[in-house]
Enzyme design. Structure first.
Site, PDB file in Angstrom:
ATOM      1  N   CYS A  62      45.908   5.315  62.517  1.00  0.00           N
ATOM      2  CA  CYS A  62      45.570   5.216  63.942  1.00  0.00           C
ATOM      3  C   CYS A  62      46.808   5.331  64.821  1.00  0.00           C
ATOM      4  CB  CYS A  62      44.848   3.913  64.213  1.00  0.00           C
ATOM      5  SG  CYS A  62      43.392   3.778  63.170  1.00  0.00           S
TER       6      CYS A  62
ATOM      7  N   HIS B 195      36.797   4.822  69.329  1.00  0.00           N
ATOM      8  CA  HIS B 195      38.103   4.963  68.690  1.00  0.00           C
ATOM      9  C   HIS B 195      38.079   6.049  67.619  1.00  0.00           C
ATOM     10  CE1 HIS B 195      41.777   4.176  66.639  1.00  0.00           C
ATOM     11  NE2 HIS B 195      41.294   3.366  65.708  1.00  0.00           N
TER      12      HIS B 195
ATOM     13  N   CYS C  20      47.864  -0.529  66.522  1.00  0.00           N
ATOM     14  CA  CYS C  20      47.915  -0.944  65.131  1.00  0.00           C
ATOM     15  C   CYS C  20      47.317   0.166  64.274  1.00  0.00           C
ATOM     16  CB  CYS C  20      47.119  -2.231  64.934  1.00  0.00           C
ATOM     17  SG  CYS C  20      45.393  -2.055  65.420  1.00  0.00           S
TER      18      CYS C  20
END
Lengths: 470, 419
Positions: free
Chosen positions: B94, B374, B405
């Site tokens: 990510c 996301h 994160c």
């Protein structure tokens, strides 16, 4: 195409099409389009020895040939003994009649005599263009009446010509010279004016400071210029973007954020940029100006703004609520008034350049009214009033404000009209067909030409001489 | 602080993304490459780059087919950009999107590029489905076989279970725990309450909805496949509705993580246009914000001593130390909302590191991943583009912090400064 009616599907078959043809629905002529001149020679006639048209053709690098005249010594008799006008051996590409100086009823006879042989002597998509003095530039009752008489002649010629040929009248104000007229004559001769028929176009001397610069190239008149087009994601707006890009412009394509996907496609195809913007937001004008400087630098100004974005919310007045009313007026009229005010402020970076161009989109619905379109007709008639008022307001600035009034144009919007009604609309004009978005776009590009400063405060119909409101 | 060579600065010019939608919905038929190409074409259109060359495009995806080994370059070739535009694929789970921004910004500052595009894409709908490890080995052995008998022998011993396809899972290779299960451990360890998580989720939806309503995304998002807004946004959600959801991660009465305060699997792509400051000025482009500095760190989560998603707690003190800034100096802070509890644990971690309490009015003011969704590698560019625009609105010298994160116990933090 999905959603076609039963009748339309039959019409699309060869049998149905053949039946329609026998019933009188002939295939419409294929129109010559684009930056293409008629193939045949240009006949150039004068009535009282005026030289404006000749000199204008000279500016365009064109030479006219003497046309035939239906005069007694030129006439012949056929086998049945009927008097025949002289006939062209080679078909004319265009006939330009310089009718400047025409003041009397008797002066009209040479106009008839020049037109008669041409009526059956034009090539397909031929052009008849009459150049005359504007009624405002002549004095005397007969002269004023005769100026108007030319209008009736040319409109009739438009209706009688076949094969996609058109007829238009250009009226010149006092002091108009060849340079004022050249871009207009060029446009009317070209395939660019395919769907402009039976119209009167008024030319005035260009305002001080409204001349093309040295780099001006008539083949790519918008080179090095940035223009903005609203409603550019599809239909007529996308065609405007394409046409102005062909003419050299860098196009800022504006449309609502919801149309962003097709807007991006148009912008990328024309090598321009996309601005997702609801033109009714209060800061729309400033956001357009900010986009100009944010893509092209702080010193860049907009050459032209084309207010093409428009919506319909059709209802008979008996059913028309305040929301449908105000939405249409906001998008189609109020937004452009607000945007123009910002762009015309010389203090705002990215505003309109001088010289510069403003073009609005009216509609034959605005000219004639239309059942179920009180809101739309109000907004479109409003656009016509707006450009006339702006041209007065901008009297001392080299910025022109004009509008085009499309008739029946083949778009997604008109595809939604029921088939029979659509076919009637299509055929109720002198060219027996709907126009294409590019026809409107070409007309707008001509109005935005740096050499078109002589056209100001006008509404030019792109309707194939539609019967509505004519 | 990293010094810029010859005074070169990397500035964010603008951005573009697709709307984000829940996986398996409207974008289900679009490939990862389709999504990235769409985002690229939207950016090209926004900045009038059709036919022009950009010095480099850097992007990546977390869920990636082997056929997409040159994903970004293929997207460039499918876009309106000049085919002379080179591209590179980068990947850090990510952190991908933000790392691509750091990568191109560094190149720009070093003088290796003047203009660049950075970002990422993910489609959980287009995730690769693989065969079982035993079947894969058998297939490879069969390919090496020279005789039909050898070929047949390669498959001996395979059972029916070996023939079933293996669907993708967002699970950590070394712990076997899914992202949500890993975060549930953190949530419990840091005693993050359900109420605090739901409150953060509600704020995310409200802030994002308000931003959409006032046109904030007009120049940040280009519609795709008829979708004009983020599909996971719930403008009408409420504390009551969020409180009514059943926990989906963790076990027992202490389970607090629901579908409402966790991000769903999402499809989408996001990119930013980055340029050297003076080059941007020459091109007439706006400079929204400068990329000041960035730091990556990793946590020891495998042993269970640290948390999978809290590496930003290790990264930020290093970055602040180097730049001489404090947490209080930032006007705007964007902490990626993998889960509401991740954000809350991160803030608590920073507090325990002595960085102080973050003024929550500065946190994710236009919403974040809980509301927007996301798509893993796209999140970094989504945040950078939005933050850069917010900083430009605030004015010169305003400071913004991004914290993301990532799987594998990694975390990236970066600083932007409004121009």
């Amino acid at each position: 195409m999905a959603g076609r009616s039963f009748l339309e599907r039959i019409y699309a078959t060869s049998v149905g099409h053949g039946l329609a043809r026998r019933a009188g629905l002939a295939d419409p002529p294929v129109l010559l389009r684009g930056r293409v001149r008629p193939a045949g020679p240009i006949g150039l006639g004068t009535v009282t020895g005026g030289v404006l048209a000749e000199r204008t053709l000279d500016v365009l690098g064109l030479v006219g040939t003497g046309p035939l005249r239906d005069e007694p010594d030129q006439q012949t008799r056929d086998a049945d003994g009927r008097v025949r006008p002289p006939a062209y051996h080679a078909r004319l590409g265009a006939l330009v009649i310089d009718a400047t100086g025409v003041r009397t009823i008797a002066d009209l006879e040479p106009v008839r005599a020049t037109l008669r042989p041409a009526m059956r002597g034009m090539e397909k998509s031929g052009r008849v263009i009459v150049v005359a003095d504007d009624a405002s530039a002549v004095e005397g009752l007969e002269a004023r009446a005769v100026a108007q008489a030319l209008d009736g002649i040319v409109r009739t010629v438009g209706k009688e010509l076949r094969g996609g040929s058109t007829a238009n009248l250009v009226t010149c104000g006092a002091g108009v010279g060849p340079e004022d007229l050249a871009s207009t004559l060029s446009f009317l001769l070209d395939g660019r004016s395919a769907f402009v028929d039976g119209q009167v176009i008024r030319v005035r001397p260009r305002k001080a400071g409204d001349s093309p610069d040295d780099a001006y190239d008539p083949a790519r008149p918008l080179s090095g210029r940035v223009v903005a087009v609203t409603g550019a994601a599809r239909g007529i707006g996308a065609a405007i973007a394409h046409t102005m890009s062909r003419d050299g412009a860098t196009v800022i394509c504006v449309d609502v954020p919801q149309a962003g996907e097709s807007l991006a496609r148009v912008a990328n195809t024309v090598g321009g940029s996309a601005l997702q913007l609801d033109i009714t937001v209060p800061d729309a004008g400033r956001r357009i100006a900010a986009h100009v400087v944010g893509r092209h630098g702080i010193d860049t100004r907009l050459w032209a703004i084309v207010h093409n974005a428009g919506i319909t919310r059709d209802r008979l007045l008996a059913n028309l609520d305040e929301s449908r009313w105000s939405q249409v007026l906001r998008v189609n009229l109020a937004a452009q008034i607000a945007i123009n005010a910002v762009l015309l402020d010389p203090a705002i970076p990215g505003g309109l350049a001088e010289p510069g161009r403003i073009v609005g989109i009216a509609s034959t619905s605005g000219v004639a009214g239309n059942r179920g379109q009180a809101n739309y007709a109000a907004s479109k008639a409003g656009v016509m009033g707006l450009v006339r008022a702006m041209s007065e307001q901008l009297r001392d600035r080299p910025v022109t404000a004009n509008a085009v009034a499309p008739g029946f144009i083949e778009t997604d919007m008109t595809a939604a009209i029921p088939f029979v009604q659509r076919e009637v609309f299509r055929r109720s004009n002198s060219l027996s067909q709907g126009g294409r978005p590019v026809d409107v776009a070409e007309t707008i590009a001509w109005l935005c030409d740096p050499a078109s400063g002589g056209i100001d405060g006008q509404v030019v119909r792109v309707c194939g001489q539609n019967l509505v409101g004519a | 602080m990293v010094s810029d060579r010859d005074g070169r600065q990397a500035v964010i010019v603008g951005g573009n993304r697709t709307p984000f939608v829940k996986a398996g919905t409207t974008f289900a038929e679009a490939s990862t490459q389709d999504l990235l190409t769409a985002a690229l074409d939207g950016l090209v259109a926004r900045f009038g780059l059709a036919g022009r060359t950009v010095d480099e495009v850097a992007a990546g995806a977390v869920l990636k087919h082997s056929r997409d080994f040159n994903l970004t370059r293929e997207a460039v070739l499918g876009s309106a950009l000049s085919p002379h535009t080179p591209a590179v694929d980068l990947q850090q789970a990510c952190g991908t999107g933000l790392e691509t921004v750091v990568y191109v910004a560094n190149k720009i500052r070093l003088g290796q590029a003047d203009t660049a595009i950075a970002g990422g894409v993910d489609s959980a709908s287009d995730a690769p489905i693989v065969v079982t490890e035993r079947l894969r080995r058998a297939l490879l052995a069969a390919r090496r076989a020279r005789t039909p008998v050898q070929r047949a022998m390669a498959f001996v011993g395979l059972g029916p279970a070996d023939l079933a396809p293996v669907p993708p899972a967002v699970a950590e290779a070394r712990t076997g725990l899914s992202m949500g299960e890993s975060q549930a451990l953190t949530t419990t360890r840091w005693a993050i309450t359900r109420e605090a998580q739901d409150e953060l989720a509600l704020a995310s939806h409200r802030n994002l909805a308000a931003a959409w309503d006032r046109g904030f995304f007009d120049d940040l998002v280009t519609p795709y496949l008829g979708v004009t807004r983020d599909g996971t946004l719930r403008p009408d959600t409420s504390a009551e509705r969020l409180a009514a959801l059943a926990p989906v991660f963790g076990r027992g009465p202490g389970a607090t993580m629901t579908a409402g305060n966790s991000t769903p699997l999402t499809d989408g792509a996001a990119l930013v246009l980055v340029a050297e400051r003076s080059r941007a000025a020459e091109l007439g482009w706006p400079a929204l914000a400068r990329v000041v500095d960035a730091q990556v760190a990793a946590s020891d989560y495998v042993t269970g001593r640290e948390d999978l998603l809290l590496a930003p707690v290790r990264a930020l003190p290093v970055l602040l130390e180097r730049t001489g800034l404090t947490l209080g100096d930032f006007d705007l802070v964007e902490v990626h909302e993998a889960f509401a509890a991740t954000v809350l644990a991160t803030l608590e971690g920073w507090r325990r590191e002595g960085l102080g309490d973050l003024d929550r009015a500065r946190l994710n003011v236009n919403g974040s991943s809980l509301a927007a969704g996301h798509p893993f590698a796209a999140t970094g560019a989504r945040i950078v583009a939005s933050l850069a625009k917010m900083l430009a609105e605030r004015g010169t010298g305003s400071l913004g912090l991004v914290s993301i994160c990532a799987a594998g116990g990694q975390g990236v933090v970066a600083i932007l400064e409004g121009m």
